[in-house]
Scaffold this motif. Sequence first.
Motif, PDB file in Angstrom:
ATOM      1  N   CYS B 559       0.835  -1.205   0.000  1.00 29.21           N
ATOM      2  CA  CYS B 559       0.000   0.000   0.000  1.00 29.21           C
ATOM      3  C   CYS B 559       0.872   1.259   0.000  1.00 29.21           C
ATOM      4  CB  CYS B 559      -0.937  -0.021   1.205  1.00 29.21           C
ATOM      5  SG  CYS B 559      -2.056  -1.423   1.142  1.00 29.21           S
ATOM      6  N   LYS B 560       0.774   2.011  -1.081  1.00 31.32           N
ATOM      7  CA  LYS B 560       1.720   3.096  -1.345  1.00 31.32           C
ATOM      8  C   LYS B 560       1.828   4.138  -0.229  1.00 31.32           C
ATOM      9  CE  LYS B 560       1.903   2.909  -6.318  1.00 31.32           C
ATOM     10  NZ  LYS B 560       1.626   3.539  -7.606  1.00 31.32           N
ATOM     11  N   ALA B 561       0.681   4.465   0.384  1.00 32.21           N
ATOM     12  CA  ALA B 561       0.702   5.527   1.389  1.00 32.21           C
ATOM     13  C   ALA B 561       1.455   5.101   2.655  1.00 32.21           C
ATOM     14  CB  ALA B 561      -0.723   5.920   1.734  1.00 32.21           C
ATOM     15  N   LEU B 562       1.662   3.790   2.799  1.00 29.94           N
ATOM     16  CA  LEU B 562       2.224   3.302   4.058  1.00 29.94           C
ATOM     17  C   LEU B 562       3.654   2.766   3.914  1.00 29.94           C
ATOM     18  CD1 LEU B 562      -0.945   1.393   5.342  1.00 29.94           C
ATOM     19  CD2 LEU B 562      -0.251   3.734   5.842  1.00 29.94           C
ATOM     20  N   ILE B 563       4.234   2.972   2.745  1.00 28.82           N
ATOM     21  CA  ILE B 563       5.598   2.449   2.571  1.00 28.82           C
ATOM     22  C   ILE B 563       6.563   3.556   2.152  1.00 28.82           C
ATOM     23  CG2 ILE B 563       4.970   0.066   2.052  1.00 28.82           C
ATOM     24  CD1 ILE B 563       5.225   0.739  -0.923  1.00 28.82           C
ATOM     25  N   LYS B 564       7.832   3.278   2.366  1.00 27.87           N
ATOM     26  CA  LYS B 564       8.884   4.218   1.993  1.00 27.87           C
ATOM     27  C   LYS B 564       9.973   3.465   1.242  1.00 27.87           C
ATOM     28  CE  LYS B 564       8.849   7.875   5.388  1.00 27.87           C
ATOM     29  NZ  LYS B 564       9.189   8.231   6.725  1.00 27.87           N
ATOM     30  N   PHE B 565      10.526   4.106   0.229  1.00 27.48           N
ATOM     31  CA  PHE B 565      11.638   3.506  -0.495  1.00 27.48           C
ATOM     32  C   PHE B 565      12.930   4.178  -0.046  1.00 27.48           C
ATOM     33  CE2 PHE B 565       9.812   0.862  -3.883  1.00 27.48           C
ATOM     34  CZ  PHE B 565       8.464   1.152  -3.704  1.00 27.48           C
ATOM     35  N   SER B 566      13.960   3.360   0.157  1.00 26.26           N
ATOM     36  CA  SER B 566      15.249   3.955   0.496  1.00 26.26           C
ATOM     37  C   SER B 566      16.356   3.126  -0.141  1.00 26.26           C
ATOM     38  CB  SER B 566      15.428   3.999   2.020  1.00 26.26           C
ATOM     39  OG  SER B 566      15.425   2.679   2.506  1.00 26.26           O
ATOM     40  N   ILE B 567      17.564   3.692  -0.133  1.00 29.07           N
ATOM     41  CA  ILE B 567      18.682   2.964  -0.732  1.00 29.07           C
ATOM     42  C   ILE B 567      19.650   2.511   0.349  1.00 29.07           C
ATOM     43  CG2 ILE B 567      20.709   3.199  -2.249  1.00 29.07           C
ATOM     44  CD1 ILE B 567      18.956   4.928  -4.059  1.00 29.07           C
ATOM     45  N   ASP B 568      19.969   1.237   0.292  1.00 32.38           N
ATOM     46  CA  ASP B 568      20.891   0.662   1.257  1.00 32.38           C
ATOM     47  C   ASP B 568      22.321   0.985   0.800  1.00 32.38           C
ATOM     48  OD1 ASP B 568      22.438  -0.871   2.858  1.00 32.38           O
ATOM     49  OD2 ASP B 568      21.403  -2.774   2.471  1.00 32.38           O
ATOM     50  N   ILE B 594      27.173   6.698  -3.838  1.00 32.76           N
ATOM     51  CA  ILE B 594      25.942   6.162  -3.267  1.00 32.76           C
ATOM     52  C   ILE B 594      24.778   7.108  -3.562  1.00 32.76           C
ATOM     53  CG2 ILE B 594      24.799   5.616  -1.084  1.00 32.76           C
ATOM     54  CD1 ILE B 594      27.632   4.682  -0.145  1.00 32.76           C
ATOM     55  N   HIS B 595      23.676   6.526  -4.053  1.00 27.89           N
ATOM     56  CA  HIS B 595      22.500   7.308  -4.414  1.00 27.89           C
ATOM     57  C   HIS B 595      21.531   7.427  -3.236  1.00 27.89           C
ATOM     58  CE1 HIS B 595      24.210   7.003  -8.307  1.00 27.89           C
ATOM     59  NE2 HIS B 595      23.121   7.389  -8.972  1.00 27.89           N
ATOM     60  N   THR B 596      20.589   8.354  -3.366  1.00 26.23           N
ATOM     61  CA  THR B 596      19.565   8.503  -2.324  1.00 26.23           C
ATOM     62  C   THR B 596      18.188   8.683  -2.976  1.00 26.23           C
ATOM     63  OG1 THR B 596      19.963  10.868  -2.323  1.00 26.23           O
ATOM     64  CG2 THR B 596      21.060   9.595  -0.601  1.00 26.23           C
ATOM     65  N   ILE B 597      17.136   8.417  -2.185  1.00 28.25           N
ATOM     66  CA  ILE B 597      15.769   8.642  -2.672  1.00 28.25           C
ATOM     67  C   ILE B 597      15.101   9.675  -1.785  1.00 28.25           C
ATOM     68  CG2 ILE B 597      13.480   7.615  -2.984  1.00 28.25           C
ATOM     69  CD1 ILE B 597      14.877   4.988  -3.670  1.00 28.25           C
ATOM     70  N   ASP B 598      14.568  10.727  -2.399  1.00 29.43           N
ATOM     71  CA  ASP B 598      13.875  11.770  -1.656  1.00 29.43           C
ATOM     72  C   ASP B 598      12.417  11.356  -1.476  1.00 29.43           C
ATOM     73  OD1 ASP B 598      12.606  13.966  -0.683  1.00 29.43           O
ATOM     74  OD2 ASP B 598      13.632  15.409  -2.005  1.00 29.43           O
ATOM     75  N   ASP B 599      12.075  11.014  -0.238  1.00 25.51           N
ATOM     76  CA  ASP B 599      10.744  10.478   0.036  1.00 25.51           C
ATOM     77  C   ASP B 599       9.628  11.485  -0.263  1.00 25.51           C
ATOM     78  OD1 ASP B 599       9.056   8.358   1.011  1.00 25.51           O
ATOM     79  OD2 ASP B 599       8.653   9.676   2.713  1.00 25.51           O
ATOM     80  N   ASP B 600       9.939  12.781  -0.182  1.00 27.00           N
ATOM     81  CA  ASP B 600       8.905  13.797  -0.432  1.00 27.00           C
ATOM     82  C   ASP B 600       8.476  13.804  -1.894  1.00 27.00           C
ATOM     83  OD1 ASP B 600       8.860  14.545   2.149  1.00 27.00           O
ATOM     84  OD2 ASP B 600      10.373  16.130   1.923  1.00 27.00           O
ATOM     85  N   ILE B 601       9.405  13.448  -2.769  1.00 25.92           N
ATOM     86  CA  ILE B 601       9.096  13.480  -4.206  1.00 25.92           C
ATOM     87  C   ILE B 601       8.642  12.108  -4.703  1.00 25.92           C
ATOM     88  CG2 ILE B 601       9.974  14.181  -6.478  1.00 25.92           C
ATOM     89  CD1 ILE B 601      12.285  15.568  -5.077  1.00 25.92           C
ATOM     90  N   CYS B 602       9.162  11.056  -4.064  1.00 28.82           N
ATOM     91  CA  CYS B 602       8.932   9.676  -4.540  1.00 28.82           C
ATOM     92  C   CYS B 602       7.452   9.364  -4.700  1.00 28.82           C
ATOM     93  CB  CYS B 602       9.562   8.692  -3.553  1.00 28.82           C
ATOM     94  SG  CYS B 602       9.245   6.971  -3.948  1.00 28.82           S
ATOM     95  N   ILE B 603       7.088   8.789  -5.865  1.00 35.87           N
ATOM     96  CA  ILE B 603       5.694   8.414  -6.083  1.00 35.87           C
ATOM     97  C   ILE B 603       5.476   6.905  -5.903  1.00 35.87           C
ATOM     98  CG2 ILE B 603       5.068  10.345  -7.598  1.00 35.87           C
ATOM     99  CD1 ILE B 603       5.629   8.420  -9.965  1.00 35.87           C
ATOM    100  N   LYS B 604       6.491   6.226  -5.437  1.00 35.68           N
ATOM    101  CA  LYS B 604       6.413   4.786  -5.128  1.00 35.68           C
ATOM    102  C   LYS B 604       5.994   3.941  -6.320  1.00 35.68           C
ATOM    103  CE  LYS B 604       6.050   6.395  -0.664  1.00 35.68           C
ATOM    104  NZ  LYS B 604       5.326   7.324   0.157  1.00 35.68           N
TER     105      LYS B 604
END
Lengths: 158, 620
Positions: B559-568, B594-604
Motif C-alpha cells: 500500500c503506497k501511502a504506508l511504505i517508503k523507499f530507500s537505498i541501502d 551512493i544514491h539517495t531517494i527523496d521520500d517527499d518526491i517519490c511516487i512509489k
Amino acid sequence: MEDKVREIISKYDSDKAFLVPILQDVQKEFNHLPHKALHRVSVFLDVPISRIYEVATFYKAFSLTPRGDHQLTVCIGTACHVRGAQNLTDHIERILGIKPGETSGDLKFSFDTVNCVGACALGPILEADGDYHGKMTISKSNKLLKKLGKKVVTDEED
Amino acid sequence: MKKIKTLEELEQFRKEIQAQRDPKKTVISICAGTGCLALGSKKIAGAIKEEIQSQGLSLKVELSAIKETGCPGFCERGPIVVIYPEGTCYLGVTVEDVPEIVSKTIANNEIIERLVYKDPDTKERVVKDSEIPFYKKQQRYLLGKNNFIDSKSIEDYIRLGGYSALAKALSAMKPDEVIQEVIDADLRGRGGGGFPAGWKWHSTRNAEGDPKYVICNADEGDPGAFMDRALLEGNPHSVLEGMIIGAYAIGSRDGYIYVRNEYPLAVTNATLALDQAREFGLLGENILGSGFGFDIKIMRGGGAFVCGESSALFASLEGRSGEPRAKYIHATDKGLWDKPTSLNNVETWANVPLIINKGAKWYNGIGTEGSKGTKIFSLVGKISNTGLVEVPMGITLREIIYDIGGGVPGGKKFKAVQTGGPSGGCIPAKHLDTPVDFDELTKLGSMMGSGGMIVMDENNCMVDVANYFLKFLEEESCGKCTPCREGILQMRKILDLITSGEGKEEDLDTLEWMGQAIIDGSLCALGGSAPNPVITTMRYFRDEYEAHIRDKKCPAGVCKALIKFSIDPENCTGCHLCARICPVEAATGEKKEIHTIDDDICIKCRACYEVCKFDAIKIM
C-alpha cells in the motif's frame, strides 16, 4: 457510412437480437461509434436511438469518442494484479497523461484496462495493438512505448 | 466433404481417417493457445514446417502431422512442442531451437537435453510429457485431447472418437434416458453455481413453451480463469457435441454460444467448428438421419462481467444491456425470450459426451460424495507452474499447489489461495489440506466458482487484494439494485481509507455489517457474493487489517501511502540505473557514488526497485 452500416446489419439478417455484435462490427469499421452510424443502426433495425445508446454505454467494449492510432491495454486480471499490474497501470497513466478509457489529445494513444485476457502465465501483460507483451516491467514498458513513438527514458544507453 | 447422413456413414468415415494415419509415424504438436501464441508459437510451427521440407523429411512427417493444437495446460513453460509417438516434450522452445529439433529429434530420435523438463529439486530430467510432475497427478479427461487435436480440424476430433457419444444418444437412447444418465452421473454446473445439470435439463424439457433454447455460457469473466477459453479454443467440437446431445434431450432446435469478445481465438475456432459441423451434417436438419434438427449461433459479449449471470446473459442475447432480473421464475421455465432455456457453462457441456460414452457409473466413480468428475482449475499468480490443471474432485489444495503447481517461486512464503473468482474468498495456509469440491470450499467461506485459483505470497497485501476485488465489482455492478451499486462503493471507500492509513478501529465492524446487508439485499449473485473477499480476508487475515489501522503499516509492503523507499548504502554501487529510470527525479546521485531517494518526491512507482541489480532498494 450508410452503405457500410447496412452491409454490417445485413450480415446479421437485420436481427435486433444481434445489436451487441452489430455495434462491435460498426466500431471496428469506424474505430469508434459515431453518432451518425448509431442513428443509421437505429433506423435500419427499427430500434429506438435511446435503446442503442443504452447498449452502447452499458458495455465496456464500446467507445463513443474516436480512438487513438495505438491501443494500449493493461490486463488487470487477478493474476496480473498480484504480480504488479497496478503499478504498471499507474506508470502508463503517468507517461501518456491519460486515464484508462481515454485517448490522448493528439489521437496517438488510447489506453484501457481489461479484466483478464486469460494468458495468466505471462502476467503482468501489456497489450499493444492486439499483441500481448508478457512479464511486463516499468522499464520494458518504456522500451515498448518508445517503439510506438512516445518519448520516454529507458534504462538503455541511447 | 459430403454430408454424413447416417450413423454408419460416420463410423465409416472415422475408420477411413484412422486408416490414413499410421500410429507409429511422427506427429508434432505445437501449442497454439493464446499463451503460447503470445510467446511466438506460430513462428515456431512455421519454422518446423520449413525445416522439415529443407532437411528432406517430408516423407517421414506429413504436413498434416504438424499440428497447431489447443492449450496443453503447462503455460508457465511455453511454447510447448511435443513429438509423438514418443511423447518427447520440449519446453520454452524458440525459433532458434527448431533446426536442431528437426535434425536431432525428428530425424534421429535424439533427445535435446536443454529443452526437456528439469526437476527444480532433484535436477533430474524428464523427457515424456506424461511423466512431468505437473501432469502426474492430473486426470485429463477433458483437456487431455488438446495435445492430439489440431483445434481447427474436425477430422482430428472424429479420429479420436468424436461425435460417437452423439451417435450413441441419437441411436440408442431416448431423450429421457439421456437426461437420466446425466442426472445419475451427478454432473454439477461448472460455471460456479454447481446446480445439477441433469435436473436443469429435466425441468426445461418438461416446461411449457416453444421453442426451447440451449445456451453455452462462454462469458468467462472471472479474472485469472481461462479453462473455458482453453476448451472452446482447443477442442471446440467437444463443447458442440455436448450441446447437441443436450438439445436432443431437452427438445430444442436453437442454441447459442455466448462468448467473451476478449477471447478472439476462441471466437474464431468456435465459429469455424460450427461451420464444419454444419458441413458434415452434425448440425442442421435431420442430424445423422435421426430426424432431429438443431443449430447453434455464436454471440460475442460486450465486455460486461455481469453477463455471465444467466438473466443478464439472456438480456444481452436479446440485444439489450445486461441487467439481471429477479429469479423467482427459473430460466428453465422462462429464460431467453421468456422461453424454457437450459444454460450451461463450457466445461459442463464438454463433460456430456464423456458421460454418454462411458456411462454415469464410470463418471460417478470419480470425485467426492457431493461432487463428481474432474474439475479444471487455472492455477495462477505466485506459483511456479502456472497453467491449467484438471484434477478429480476431492484432491486437496495442497496437492494442487505444491505437487502439481510446484509451490511458490523465489523461496517466498505462501500466504493464501483465492478461489471462486472476484466473489470468492481467500483461503489461508492452515486450510490447505481441505479437499476441493463444491461443498468444502463453501464451508471455508469461499466457493468453487468457475475454477480460478490465484496463489498469493508474503509480498501480497490482503487488504489490497480485497480492495482490488471490490473495485472490480464496483465497476462491473450493472447498477440496477441499490445494495450492490451503493454498498460496494461504500465498502470500497472504507478500504481506500484503510490502505491509505486513515482507517479507524470501528471500520472493521462497519465492513462486516455492511457486507451482510449487501449479501442479503442484492438482486443477483454478483452483489450477493461481492463482500466475500473482504469477509474472508477479515476472518483469516485480521492482523493485516489491524496493522494498517493501528500501526499505519502495510506488512507486505504494497500500500503506497504506508511504505517508503530507500537505498541501502551497503549495496549501492552508484550504477545510476535508479536515477535514470526514476520518472520524478526522486532517486539521485553522481555515478559511482551512493544514491539517495527523496521520500517527499517519490511516487512509489517501484521502477527503481525493479531495475536495481544489487538489491540496494529497500521498501520499509
